[in-house]
Write a protein that holds these residues in place. Structure first.
Motif, mmCIF file in Angstrom:
data_model
loop_
_atom_site.group_PDB
_atom_site.id
_atom_site.type_symbol
_atom_site.label_atom_id
_atom_site.label_comp_id
_atom_site.label_asym_id
_atom_site.label_seq_id
_atom_site.Cartn_x
_atom_site.Cartn_y
_atom_site.Cartn_z
ATOM 1 N N PRO A 184 0.827 -1.217 0.000
ATOM 2 C CA PRO A 184 0.000 0.000 0.000
ATOM 3 C C PRO A 184 0.856 1.259 0.000
ATOM 4 C CG PRO A 184 -0.720 -1.561 1.688
ATOM 5 C CD PRO A 184 0.599 -2.045 1.190
ATOM 6 N N LYS A 185 0.327 2.296 -0.618
ATOM 7 C CA LYS A 185 0.980 3.605 -0.587
ATOM 8 C C LYS A 185 0.576 4.381 0.658
ATOM 9 C CE LYS A 185 1.123 3.855 -5.640
ATOM 10 N NZ LYS A 185 0.694 4.603 -6.855
ATOM 11 N N ALA A 186 -0.605 4.077 1.161
ATOM 12 C CA ALA A 186 -1.097 4.732 2.370
ATOM 13 C C ALA A 186 -2.206 3.865 2.944
ATOM 14 C CB ALA A 186 -1.620 6.135 2.064
ATOM 15 N N GLY A 187 -2.544 4.133 4.197
ATOM 16 C CA GLY A 187 -3.630 3.409 4.832
ATOM 17 C C GLY A 187 -3.142 2.337 5.781
ATOM 18 N N THR A 188 -4.103 1.630 6.366
ATOM 19 C CA THR A 188 -3.808 0.643 7.398
ATOM 20 C C THR A 188 -4.590 -0.642 7.157
ATOM 21 O OG1 THR A 188 -3.498 2.426 9.014
ATOM 22 C CG2 THR A 188 -3.789 0.204 9.888
ATOM 23 N N ILE A 189 -3.930 -1.761 7.361
ATOM 24 C CA ILE A 189 -4.563 -3.079 7.331
ATOM 25 C C ILE A 189 -4.301 -3.739 8.674
ATOM 26 C CG2 ILE A 189 -4.618 -5.357 6.252
ATOM 27 C CD1 ILE A 189 -3.602 -4.030 3.675
ATOM 28 N N ARG A 190 -5.372 -4.069 9.385
ATOM 29 C CA ARG A 190 -5.236 -4.745 10.672
ATOM 30 C C ARG A 190 -5.898 -6.114 10.611
ATOM 31 N NH1 ARG A 190 -5.795 0.625 12.522
ATOM 32 N NH2 ARG A 190 -8.069 0.475 12.404
ATOM 33 N N VAL A 191 -5.227 -7.098 11.159
ATOM 34 C CA VAL A 191 -5.746 -8.458 11.264
ATOM 35 C C VAL A 191 -5.818 -8.808 12.746
ATOM 36 C CG1 VAL A 191 -5.395 -10.888 10.690
ATOM 37 C CG2 VAL A 191 -4.761 -9.121 9.034
ATOM 38 N N LYS A 192 -7.029 -9.043 13.238
ATOM 39 C CA LYS A 192 -7.253 -9.318 14.658
ATOM 40 C C LYS A 192 -6.659 -8.226 15.538
ATOM 41 C CE LYS A 192 -6.930 -14.293 13.767
ATOM 42 N NZ LYS A 192 -6.157 -15.521 14.030
ATOM 43 N N GLY A 193 -6.746 -6.987 15.058
ATOM 44 C CA GLY A 193 -6.262 -5.854 15.810
ATOM 45 C C GLY A 193 -4.788 -5.562 15.643
ATOM 46 N N ARG A 194 -4.071 -6.410 14.936
ATOM 47 C CA ARG A 194 -2.629 -6.241 14.737
ATOM 48 C C ARG A 194 -2.361 -5.565 13.405
ATOM 49 N NH1 ARG A 194 1.408 -11.369 13.776
ATOM 50 N NH2 ARG A 194 3.334 -10.209 13.369
ATOM 51 N N ASP A 195 -1.488 -4.581 13.415
ATOM 52 C CA ASP A 195 -1.150 -3.873 12.185
ATOM 53 C C ASP A 195 -0.355 -4.802 11.271
ATOM 54 O OD1 ASP A 195 -0.412 -2.165 10.155
ATOM 55 O OD2 ASP A 195 0.344 -0.582 11.459
ATOM 56 N N MET A 196 -0.948 -5.128 10.098
ATOM 57 C CA MET A 196 -0.296 -6.000 9.120
ATOM 58 C C MET A 196 -0.099 -5.278 7.795
ATOM 59 S SD MET A 196 0.137 -8.943 10.724
ATOM 60 C CE MET A 196 0.320 -10.209 9.468
ATOM 61 N N THR A 197 -0.084 -3.964 7.819
ATOM 62 C CA THR A 197 0.062 -3.183 6.594
ATOM 63 C C THR A 197 1.392 -3.509 5.929
ATOM 64 O OG1 THR A 197 -1.131 -1.401 7.714
ATOM 65 C CG2 THR A 197 -0.078 -0.873 5.616
ATOM 66 N N GLY A 198 1.328 -4.017 4.709
ATOM 67 C CA GLY A 198 2.551 -4.318 3.963
ATOM 68 C C GLY A 198 3.300 -5.531 4.437
ATOM 69 N N ALA A 199 2.720 -6.322 5.342
ATOM 70 C CA ALA A 199 3.406 -7.521 5.845
ATOM 71 C C ALA A 199 3.569 -8.553 4.733
ATOM 72 C CB ALA A 199 2.617 -8.126 7.011
ATOM 73 N N ALA A 200 4.592 -9.384 4.844
ATOM 74 C CA ALA A 200 4.844 -10.421 3.849
ATOM 75 C C ALA A 200 3.688 -11.420 3.824
ATOM 76 C CB ALA A 200 6.150 -11.142 4.171
ATOM 77 N N PRO A 201 3.414 -11.999 2.651
ATOM 78 C CA PRO A 201 2.273 -12.919 2.538
ATOM 79 C C PRO A 201 2.291 -14.068 3.535
ATOM 80 C CG PRO A 201 3.055 -12.309 0.360
ATOM 81 C CD PRO A 201 4.033 -11.732 1.335
ATOM 82 N N HIS A 202 3.469 -14.637 3.823
ATOM 83 C CA HIS A 202 3.494 -15.780 4.740
ATOM 84 C C HIS A 202 3.129 -15.355 6.158
ATOM 85 C CE1 HIS A 202 7.566 -14.188 5.492
ATOM 86 N NE2 HIS A 202 7.523 -14.832 6.649
ATOM 87 N N LEU A 203 3.399 -14.096 6.516
ATOM 88 C CA LEU A 203 3.014 -13.604 7.829
ATOM 89 C C LEU A 203 1.507 -13.369 7.906
ATOM 90 C CD1 LEU A 203 5.933 -11.088 8.525
ATOM 91 C CD2 LEU A 203 5.660 -13.431 9.380
ATOM 92 N N VAL A 204 0.923 -12.912 6.808
ATOM 93 C CA VAL A 204 -0.525 -12.726 6.757
ATOM 94 C C VAL A 204 -1.220 -14.075 6.875
ATOM 95 C CG1 VAL A 204 -2.451 -11.864 5.383
ATOM 96 C CG2 VAL A 204 -0.270 -10.634 5.370
ATOM 97 N N ALA A 205 -0.700 -15.069 6.171
ATOM 98 C CA ALA A 205 -1.273 -16.418 6.267
ATOM 99 C C ALA A 205 -1.137 -16.956 7.685
ATOM 100 C CB ALA A 205 -0.584 -17.338 5.268
ATOM 101 N N ALA A 206 0.026 -16.750 8.304
ATOM 102 C CA ALA A 206 0.247 -17.234 9.668
ATOM 103 C C ALA A 206 -0.669 -16.547 10.669
ATOM 104 C CB ALA A 206 1.711 -17.015 10.065
ATOM 105 N N ALA A 207 -1.140 -15.334 10.328
ATOM 106 C CA ALA A 207 -2.057 -14.612 11.204
ATOM 107 C C ALA A 207 -3.472 -15.168 11.145
ATOM 108 C CB ALA A 207 -2.054 -13.122 10.848
ATOM 109 N N GLY A 208 -3.711 -16.105 10.198
ATOM 110 C CA GLY A 208 -5.011 -16.769 10.174
ATOM 111 C C GLY A 208 -5.870 -16.495 8.964
#
Length: 230
Positions: free
Chosen positions: A53-77
């Motif tokens: 993302p160029k701007a903004g926020t992505i949270r998964v279960k309340g955790r900031d995952m903006t721009g996180a690597a795909p395997h970390l997003v998958a590990a988050a559930g």
């Protein structure tokens, strides 16, 4: 489960998403709808870390995952069924299912996946290239479930499939919903989406144009005509 706020994203110098917003609560089924080219897949790719993302926020279960690597997003559930299925073509059905499996107590197993899609049990020794389009979609869904996600995300859940196969896919999604799995689904079958989901988000020109419940969307069909008809 997932909350996207003020998301700007695109490809190279071309911006596709403009302050996009979306949320999915635990156990909820939400649709992301819109005409072709409005930014649905881009939203999902950003959610899974496949686009930065160029701007903004992505949270998964309340955790900031903006721009996180795909395997970390998958590990988050989060489990992803991408547009085009993208199964492993030179692996068998069973190898596809176990290759990325993430075991969890009382979670998804081969037996449970085959119970959801009996066709896959029959074809478990076949390579991905030997499956029909519908069987590949079943495999893509089952493969995502084998990661034991808390949120299942499906991009174009039934696109290009025969009516009988579409019915099997929607039946499976209904069963997953009954089990309490949170689901975010993109598809063009409005009536099926209205039956399966509690809440809907409509994207237009890369922006959230409307969001509301199934009852609200059924009450004002002009919304569908305005944002979804070609």
């Amino acid at each position: 489960m997932v909350e996207i706020e003020a998301l700007d994203c695109g490809y190279g110098g071309a911006q596709v998403l403009f302050a996009m917003a979306l949320r999915v609560m635990p156990g909820e089924v939400v649709t992301l709808m819109g005409r072709n080219g409005m930014g649905k897949t881009t939203t999902l790719r950003a959610l899974f870390g496949l686009l930065k993302p160029k701007a903004g926020t992505i949270r998964v279960k309340g955790r900031d995952m903006t721009g996180a690597a795909p395997h970390l997003v998958a590990a988050a559930g989060l489990g992803y069924v991408p547009e085009g299925r993208q199964i492993f073509p030179r692996l068998t059905v069973e190898e596809n299912l176990v290759a990325t499996a993430r075991p969890r107590p009382e979670g998804w197993t081969l037996s449970r996946a085959y119970g959801l899609f009996p066709r896959l049990r029959e074809r478990r020794g076949n390579l991905g290239t030997e499956l029909s389009g519908g069987e590949q979609q079943m495999l893509a869904i089952a493969r995502a479930l084998m990661t034991n996600p808390d949120l299942l995300v499906l991009d174009e859940a039934t696109e290009g499939l025969a009516p009988v196969i579409r019915a099997e896919i929607w039946s499976a999604i209904a069963a997953l919903r009954a089990d309490g799995l949170a689901i975010l689904v993109v598809d063009k079958n409005l009536e099926a989406l209205l039956r399966i989901a509690e809440r809907h988000a409509v994207i237009e020109g890369g922006r959230l144009a409307w969001s509301g419940t199934t009852a609200e969307l059924r009450a004002d069909r002009t919304l569908a005509l305005r944002f979804l008809e070609v």
